[in-house]
Design an enzyme around this catalytic site. Structure first.
Site, PDB file in Angstrom:
ATOM      1  N   GLU A  36       0.837  -1.209   0.000  1.00 13.76           N
ATOM      2  CA  GLU A  36       0.000   0.000   0.000  1.00 13.76           C
ATOM      3  C   GLU A  36       0.866   1.251   0.000  1.00 13.76           C
ATOM      4  OE1 GLU A  36      -3.042  -0.259   3.018  1.00 13.76           O
ATOM      5  OE2 GLU A  36      -4.006  -1.926   1.983  1.00 13.76           O
ATOM      6  N   LYS A 193       0.138   0.025 -41.092  1.00 10.49           N
ATOM      7  CA  LYS A 193       0.310  -1.090 -40.152  1.00 10.49           C
ATOM      8  C   LYS A 193      -1.052  -1.598 -39.701  1.00 10.49           C
ATOM      9  CE  LYS A 193       1.019  -0.597 -35.639  1.00 10.49           C
ATOM     10  NZ  LYS A 193       1.602  -0.165 -34.365  1.00 10.49           N
ATOM     11  N   GLY A 227       8.146  -4.521 -32.070  1.00 12.05           N
ATOM     12  CA  GLY A 227       7.733  -5.108 -33.343  1.00 12.05           C
ATOM     13  C   GLY A 227       7.449  -4.079 -34.430  1.00 12.05           C
TER      14      GLY A 227
HETATM   15  C1  R5P Z   1       0.709   1.882 -31.891  1.00  8.75           C
HETATM   16  O1  R5P Z   1       0.121   1.990 -32.959  1.00  8.75           O
HETATM   17  C2  R5P Z   1       1.806   2.785 -31.434  1.00  8.75           C
HETATM   18  O2  R5P Z   1       1.891   3.963 -32.177  1.00  8.75           O
HETATM   19  C3  R5P Z   1       3.126   2.056 -31.433  1.00  8.75           C
HETATM   20  O3  R5P Z   1       3.566   1.900 -32.755  1.00  8.75           O
HETATM   21  C4  R5P Z   1       2.997   0.730 -30.762  1.00  8.75           C
HETATM   22  O4  R5P Z   1       2.380   0.864 -29.524  1.00  8.75           O
HETATM   23  C5  R5P Z   1       4.339   0.071 -30.614  1.00  8.75           C
HETATM   24  O5  R5P Z   1       4.148  -1.187 -30.049  1.00  8.75           O
HETATM   25  P1  R5P Z   1       5.201  -2.327 -30.297  1.00  8.75           P
HETATM   26  O6  R5P Z   1       6.553  -1.816 -29.938  1.00  8.75           O
HETATM   27  O7  R5P Z   1       4.731  -3.433 -29.396  1.00  8.75           O
HETATM   28  O8  R5P Z   1       5.097  -2.728 -31.731  1.00  8.75           O
END
Ligand code: R5P
Length: 296
Positions: A36, A193, A227
């Site tokens: 806490e 994307k 990613g």
């Molecule tokens: C999502 O669309 C954000 O703009 C970032 O590109 C995303 O959160 C990155 O996440 P990660 O590193 O897991 O691909």
């Protein structure tokens, strides 16, 4: 006006106080053995205008409760104004009900903060502008991409820079546009994307980019698993980029994110102090100073 340093952003709060030329409120906090949270102001803050600096990166829920405690105490002790600076505003990716029955956690957070009595909130590179609309007090988004782009120009002597947004959402395009303007009109583009709502898997559509022999700076708001940035780096390399850099506002860097980006050909990752990380090289404190200029 004084700055309150929340547990998640002690260094950033010091930088904010320096930038604004004001003092830090004396306070202390601890966690009891059962987890806490305890917080105490060590000076009279009645009638004081406060800027509470607390970024909401992981562990988000803990950092949110710390922020709520500080704001609630400040309101209870009758601070005259409470401005919250949360550079990383957790839950901003859950900005709507994408699947039936989902919780809109960004709205929940906004409603709680407004209810307990904040007067304004400033955040940096919010994932989706829509979240600002859930606040019933002034809510501002500050853009860090010009500072990030300038970092690479000043420190890496880029030859022929090219800015790249790894997705084509409105906020992502705005970030590269602003960075391009700050660098006097550097060329930029955006990739497309798609994220599977069930598995979380990311797919980035390959695109012809005119980057042969150029230094590509990928600009993103968040790096979580790495990613998204890794996909954008691979496409940039395939299109003949000389160097690939990643500039990000909120470096959450979960799991093997850094390794994944390195293996994709990324030469360097630089991030802001919104989230303290091994990649932190840029401060967002000057953004707040500029934003507060001329505000009542
Ligand atoms: C999502 O669309 C954000 O703009 C970032 O590109 C995303 O959160 C990155 O996440 P990660 O590193 O897991 O691909």
């Amino acid at each position: 006006m004084k700055v309150v340093a929340g547990p998640s952003s002690q260094d950033l709060a010091r930088r904010v106080a320096e930038q604004l030329g004001v003092g830090l409120v004396e306070s202390s906090w601890k966690h009891f053995p059962d987890g806490e949270f305890y917080f105490r102001f060590h000076e009279d803050i009645t009638g004081e205008e406060l800027i509470v600096v607390q970024s909401l990166y992981p562990p988000q829920n803990e950092h949110i409760f710390e922020l709520l405690t500080i704001v609630h105490t400040a309101r209870d002790l009758e601070a005259s104004k409470i401005i919250v600076f949360t550079p990383y505003l957790a839950y901003s990716r859950q900005d709507e009900r994408y699947l039936p029955g989902e919780a809109i956690t960004s709205k929940l957070l906004a409603e709680i903060l407004c209810k307990i009595g904040i007067d304004a909130i400033y955040t940096v590179d919010i994932h989706n502008f829509k979240v600002l609309g859930y606040y019933t007090v002034p809510a501002y988004n500050l853009i860090a991409s010009p500072l990030i782009a300038r970092y690479f120009v000043e420190n890496r002597r880029l030859t022929k820079p090219f800015l790249l947004a790894p997705d084509d959402e409105e906020a992502a395009i705005k970030r590269v546009e602003e960075a391009s303007k700050a660098l006097g009109g550097v060329p930029y583009d955006a990739l497309e994307k798609r994220r599977d709502r069930y598995t979380g898997r990311i797919e980035t559509k390959e695109k012809e980019l005119d980057v042969k022999g150029m230094d590509v700076v990928i600009i993103d708001d968040i790096i979580s698993t790495g990613g998204t940035a890794a996909n954008a780096a691979k496409i940039s390399k395939k299109m003949g980029a000389r160097k690939v850099y990643v500039g990000v506002t909120h470096a959450l860097l979960r799991g093997e994110a850094l390794k994944m980006m390195e293996e994709a050909g990324v030469d360097e990752v630089a991030s802001t102090d919104s989230v303290p990380a091994v990649t932190t090289k840029i401060s967002v404190a000057p953004l707040l100073r500029e934003a507060l200029k001329g505000k009542p």
